[in-house]
Motif scaffolding. Structure first.
Motif, PDB file in Angstrom:
ATOM      1  N   GLU A 159       0.848  -1.190   0.000  1.00 43.49           N
ATOM      2  CA  GLU A 159       0.000   0.000   0.000  1.00 43.49           C
ATOM      3  C   GLU A 159       0.881   1.237   0.000  1.00 43.49           C
ATOM      4  OE1 GLU A 159      -2.341  -0.301   3.516  1.00 43.49           O
ATOM      5  OE2 GLU A 159      -3.334  -2.136   2.881  1.00 43.49           O
ATOM      6  N   GLY A 160       0.332   2.329  -0.440  1.00 39.15           N
ATOM      7  CA  GLY A 160       1.043   3.592  -0.429  1.00 39.15           C
ATOM      8  C   GLY A 160       0.068   4.740  -0.547  1.00 39.15           C
ATOM      9  N   GLY A 161       0.560   5.939  -0.278  1.00 36.89           N
ATOM     10  CA  GLY A 161      -0.323   7.086  -0.386  1.00 36.89           C
ATOM     11  C   GLY A 161       0.322   8.380   0.053  1.00 36.89           C
ATOM     12  N   TYR A 162      -0.489   9.409   0.085  1.00 42.44           N
ATOM     13  CA  TYR A 162      -0.069  10.759   0.457  1.00 42.44           C
ATOM     14  C   TYR A 162      -1.146  11.351   1.365  1.00 42.44           C
ATOM     15  CZ  TYR A 162       0.401  15.804   0.084  1.00 42.44           C
ATOM     16  OH  TYR A 162       0.495  17.132   0.370  1.00 42.44           O
ATOM     17  N   SER A 195       3.740   0.857   2.570  1.00 40.48           N
ATOM     18  CA  SER A 195       3.638  -0.188   3.585  1.00 40.48           C
ATOM     19  C   SER A 195       3.618  -1.549   2.899  1.00 40.48           C
ATOM     20  CB  SER A 195       2.359   0.016   4.398  1.00 40.48           C
ATOM     21  OG  SER A 195       2.184  -1.022   5.318  1.00 40.48           O
ATOM     22  N   PHE A 196       4.398  -2.487   3.435  1.00 43.42           N
ATOM     23  CA  PHE A 196       4.456  -3.840   2.888  1.00 43.42           C
ATOM     24  C   PHE A 196       4.256  -4.831   4.022  1.00 43.42           C
ATOM     25  CE2 PHE A 196       6.991  -7.625   1.570  1.00 43.42           C
ATOM     26  CZ  PHE A 196       6.187  -7.994   0.498  1.00 43.42           C
ATOM     27  N   ASP A 197       3.269  -5.708   3.893  1.00 39.91           N
ATOM     28  CA  ASP A 197       2.979  -6.760   4.871  1.00 39.91           C
ATOM     29  C   ASP A 197       3.076  -8.110   4.166  1.00 39.91           C
ATOM     30  OD1 ASP A 197       2.256  -4.842   6.835  1.00 39.91           O
ATOM     31  OD2 ASP A 197       0.241  -4.750   6.001  1.00 39.91           O
ATOM     32  N   TRP A 198       3.546  -9.136   4.884  1.00 38.21           N
ATOM     33  CA  TRP A 198       3.630 -10.468   4.294  1.00 38.21           C
ATOM     34  C   TRP A 198       3.310 -11.528   5.335  1.00 38.21           C
ATOM     35  CZ3 TRP A 198       7.910  -7.758   5.797  1.00 38.21           C
ATOM     36  CH2 TRP A 198       8.754  -8.377   6.699  1.00 38.21           C
ATOM     37  N   GLY A 229       5.377 -10.407   8.907  1.00 36.60           N
ATOM     38  CA  GLY A 229       5.959  -9.136   9.283  1.00 36.60           C
ATOM     39  C   GLY A 229       5.420  -7.995   8.459  1.00 36.60           C
ATOM     40  N   SER A 230       5.949  -6.824   8.755  1.00 31.05           N
ATOM     41  CA  SER A 230       5.554  -5.623   8.028  1.00 31.05           C
ATOM     42  C   SER A 230       6.687  -4.613   8.060  1.00 31.05           C
ATOM     43  CB  SER A 230       4.293  -5.003   8.645  1.00 31.05           C
ATOM     44  OG  SER A 230       4.578  -4.506   9.938  1.00 31.05           O
ATOM     45  N   VAL A 231       6.714  -3.776   7.041  1.00 30.80           N
ATOM     46  CA  VAL A 231       7.658  -2.659   6.949  1.00 30.80           C
ATOM     47  C   VAL A 231       6.845  -1.450   6.514  1.00 30.80           C
ATOM     48  CG1 VAL A 231       9.672  -1.722   5.760  1.00 30.80           C
ATOM     49  CG2 VAL A 231       9.575  -4.153   6.297  1.00 30.80           C
ATOM     50  N   ASP A 232       6.954  -0.364   7.256  1.00 31.08           N
ATOM     51  CA  ASP A 232       6.260   0.879   6.935  1.00 31.08           C
ATOM     52  C   ASP A 232       7.290   1.997   6.837  1.00 31.08           C
ATOM     53  OD1 ASP A 232       3.582  -0.225   7.163  1.00 31.08           O
ATOM     54  OD2 ASP A 232       3.959  -0.285   9.319  1.00 31.08           O
ATOM     55  N   TYR A 233       7.290   2.709   5.729  1.00 31.75           N
ATOM     56  CA  TYR A 233       8.190   3.846   5.551  1.00 31.75           C
ATOM     57  C   TYR A 233       7.362   5.084   5.219  1.00 31.75           C
ATOM     58  CZ  TYR A 233      11.646   7.066   3.832  1.00 31.75           C
ATOM     59  OH  TYR A 233      12.416   8.186   3.667  1.00 31.75           O
TER      60      TYR A 233
END
Length: 173
Positions: free
Chosen positions: A7-10, A49-52, A63-67
């Motif tokens: 996912e991504g956004g502004y 955001s990336f979740d797996w 896990g997940s990574v959010d930047y």
């Protein structure tokens, strides 16, 4: 067996609540006293955001990574306030041995939180857990956290400065 989400956004926050430090006291010759507080400021955020999840009969890896990238943080209204961390996430690996013993390792992490004149350091909270299932009704578990001994400060009001251990008994009704 395997799933993921990207996912991504502004976002443009006009007046967002942020935690931070405020200076207390009005006497000029006394030392400055900083207290935790809540303030409002405007800023913009672009995020991804990336979740797996990888799940099998015995193993589970997720896990997940959010930047997030922050811009236009108001220097006037944001003095002493902290932006959320730019990089956060978690990762966990769990093993299930014959539905009797469950063991796992996990890590929750965050980059430093920065503001005008305020900094909360980055951390990695490494944990181990084990659970023994006695029968359908009872199980016993143990968990150790912050095994790297870092200062884990998720909020300004509380910091975990060393390892901790928890034991428990589960009753499933």
């Amino acid at each position: 067996r395997f799933s993921y989400s990207l996912e991504g956004g502004y976002v443009n926050y006009g007046n967002a609540p942020l935690d931070g430090l405020v200076m207390a006291g009005s006497v000029s010759d006394a030392p400055a006293v900083w207290l935790p507080g809540l303030g409002y400021s405007s800023y913009e955020k672009a995020f991804v955001s990336f979740d797996w999840l990888l799940d099998s009969d015995s193993f589970r890896f997720d896990g997940s990574v959010d930047y997030s990238y922050y811009t236009n943080f108001s220097a006037e209204t944001g003095k002493g306030l902290l932006l959320p961390a730019a990089l956060t996430g978690d990762v966990a690996l769990r093993y299930d041995w014959r539905d009797r013993v469950l063991a796992g390792v996990d890590c929750e992490y965050s980059s430093a939180r920065k503001g005008h004149g305020v900094l909360v350091p980055a951390y990695a909270d490494l944990g181990l857990e084990v659970e023994y299932v006695v029968n359908r009704k009872f199980s016993a578990w143990a968990r150790g956290g912050n095994l790297l001994g870092m200062t884990v400060q998720k909020s300004l009001l509380y910091a975990e400065k060393g390892p901790y251990f928890t034991l428990g008994i589960c009753l499933n009704l």
